[in-house]
Enzyme design. Structure first.
Site, mmCIF file in Angstrom:
data_model
loop_
_atom_site.group_PDB
_atom_site.id
_atom_site.type_symbol
_atom_site.label_atom_id
_atom_site.label_comp_id
_atom_site.label_asym_id
_atom_site.label_seq_id
_atom_site.Cartn_x
_atom_site.Cartn_y
_atom_site.Cartn_z
ATOM 1 N N ASN A 9 76.152 54.573 89.607
ATOM 2 C CA ASN A 9 77.028 55.674 90.023
ATOM 3 C C ASN A 9 78.193 55.061 90.790
ATOM 4 O OD1 ASN A 9 78.284 57.885 91.113
ATOM 5 N ND2 ASN A 9 76.559 58.517 92.409
ATOM 6 N N TRP A 10 79.327 55.007 90.141
ATOM 7 C CA TRP A 10 80.492 54.345 90.755
ATOM 8 C C TRP A 10 81.108 55.170 91.885
ATOM 9 C CZ3 TRP A 10 83.981 51.918 86.341
ATOM 10 C CH2 TRP A 10 83.208 50.992 85.618
ATOM 11 N N LYS A 11 80.718 56.436 91.989
ATOM 12 C CA LYS A 11 81.297 57.353 92.984
ATOM 13 C C LYS A 11 82.833 57.337 92.859
ATOM 14 C CE LYS A 11 77.147 56.972 95.695
ATOM 15 N NZ LYS A 11 76.462 57.027 96.975
ATOM 16 N N HIS A 94 74.112 65.730 93.104
ATOM 17 C CA HIS A 94 74.074 64.580 94.022
ATOM 18 C C HIS A 94 74.211 65.095 95.453
ATOM 19 C CE1 HIS A 94 75.126 60.866 96.068
ATOM 20 N NE2 HIS A 94 74.627 60.230 95.016
ATOM 21 N N GLU A 96 75.907 64.113 97.812
ATOM 22 C CA GLU A 96 77.303 64.187 98.274
ATOM 23 C C GLU A 96 77.981 65.458 97.757
ATOM 24 O OE1 GLU A 96 78.340 60.223 96.963
ATOM 25 O OE2 GLU A 96 76.946 59.443 98.464
ATOM 26 N N GLU A 166 66.683 60.641 95.536
ATOM 27 C CA GLU A 166 67.571 59.881 96.413
ATOM 28 C C GLU A 166 67.458 60.397 97.844
ATOM 29 O OE1 GLU A 166 70.971 57.924 93.958
ATOM 30 O OE2 GLU A 166 71.651 59.859 94.719
ATOM 31 N N GLY A 172 73.623 54.413 100.810
ATOM 32 C CA GLY A 172 74.749 53.701 101.413
ATOM 33 C C GLY A 172 74.462 53.156 102.800
ATOM 34 N N SER A 212 70.333 52.510 98.229
ATOM 35 C CA SER A 212 70.384 51.098 98.609
ATOM 36 C C SER A 212 69.556 50.179 97.699
ATOM 37 C CB SER A 212 69.961 50.916 100.078
ATOM 38 O OG SER A 212 70.848 51.619 100.934
ATOM 39 N N GLY A 233 74.296 52.959 93.647
ATOM 40 C CA GLY A 233 75.659 53.192 94.116
ATOM 41 C C GLY A 233 76.393 51.879 94.322
ATOM 42 N N GLY A 234 76.489 51.451 95.570
ATOM 43 C CA GLY A 234 77.290 50.285 95.948
ATOM 44 C C GLY A 234 77.085 49.052 95.077
HETATM 45 P P1 13P Z 1 73.773 53.366 97.270
HETATM 46 O O1 13P Z 1 73.086 52.573 96.200
HETATM 47 O O2 13P Z 1 75.124 52.880 97.612
HETATM 48 O O3 13P Z 1 72.880 53.565 98.454
HETATM 49 O O4 13P Z 1 74.023 54.848 96.646
HETATM 50 C C1 13P Z 1 72.979 55.517 96.059
HETATM 51 C C2 13P Z 1 73.508 56.711 95.380
HETATM 52 O O5 13P Z 1 73.926 57.680 95.997
HETATM 53 C C3 13P Z 1 73.550 56.697 93.907
HETATM 54 O O6 13P Z 1 73.821 57.950 93.396
#
Ligand code: 13P
Length: 249
Positions: A9-11, A94, A96, A166, A172, A212, A233-234
């Site tokens: 997930n590149w956000k 998600h 967010e 999640e 994050g 993470s 994510g990251g």
């Molecule tokens: P991180 O891997 O950066 O913690 O993010 C997880 C996430 O929200 C994937 O959708």
């Protein structure tokens, strides 16, 4: 045997030009034989990404869409637009989107049904905040998220849904749930699907862990019985993603 699914997930990262570079960095290294690999990119990157991924088995998706077909919904994109541009998956619910953009359970349910109606493969997110984890009510909370998301969704559609567990406190933060903590909830979600639908539906649906995930912890997480891969994510924005995808190597 469920096939693993590992999605990045590149956000809100990567312009179309940057997306080209990142895909160039990642595409040849990702082993797509034993896992489905999906890049979940910003909507504006989909066309470019689809072009760059031609000839690979890596799939594409977006991070959001709206449940109407078309019309006066400024700023939104439809399921058909995603599919036409080369997307196949979409993230729904998600944390967010739920917290920053105030998406509620009713909207998430509408999106899940619309994605299935249009043939877009949904990755439905669920997960608790730190306070719910600490006061011990997290299981009931997640069960509630699952029940409301799947209201009116058929058994066939459930089998074609991916759920991503999640925990918000692990997103994050660098604070991953332990493999046992992640497994506990993924199993609970599977049992919940079995109770609502059937043993078969519960055994078929794929459940990811997200929060993470990185190249060093992926193996321990993904080897758990009820964890069918990850939503990353990251670490999906760098070559560590290759290590995650190839966690068996
Ligand atoms: P991180 O891997 O950066 O913690 O993010 C997880 C996430 O929200 C994937 O959708």
């Amino acid at each position: 045997m469920r096939k693993k699914i590992i999605a990045g997930n590149w956000k809100m990262n990567m312009t179309p030009s940057e997306a080209k570079d990142l895909i160039r960095l990642l595409k040849d290294g990702c082993n797509t034989d034993s896992s489905d690999v999906v890049f979940i990119v910003p909507s504006i990157d989909v066309t470019t990404a689809a072009e760059c991924l031609k000839g690979t088995q890596i799939k594409l998706g977006t991070q959001n869409f709206y449940f109407e077909d078309k019309g006066a919904f400024t700023g939104e994109i439809s399921a058909k637009m995603i599919l036409d541009a080369g997307g196949e998956y979409v993230i729904i619910g998600h944390s967010e989107r739920r917290t920053i953009f105030k998406e509620d359970d009713a909207m998430i349910n509408k999106k899940l049904k619309k994605a299935h109606a249009e043939g877009l493969k949904p990755i439905l997110c669920c997960g608790e905040s730190l306070s719910l984890r600490e006061d011990g009510t997290y299981k009931a909370f997640i069960e509630g998220q699952i029940k409301s998301a799947f209201e009116g969704v058929s058994e066939e559609e459930v089998k074609n849904t991916v759920i991503a567990y999640e925990p918000i406190w692990a997103i994050g933060t660098g604070k991953t749930a332990t493999a046992d903590e992640a497994e506990e909830v993924c199993k609970m979600i599977r049992d919940c699907i079995k109770a609502i639908y059937s043993e078969d539906a519960g055994e078929t649906i794929r459940i990811q862990y997200g929060g993470s995930v990185n190249g060093s912890n992926a193996k321990e997480l993904f080897e758990k019985l009820d964890i069918d891969g990850g939503l990353v994510g990251g670490a999906s924005l760098k070559d560590d993603f290759i290590k995650i995808v190839n966690y068996k190597a």
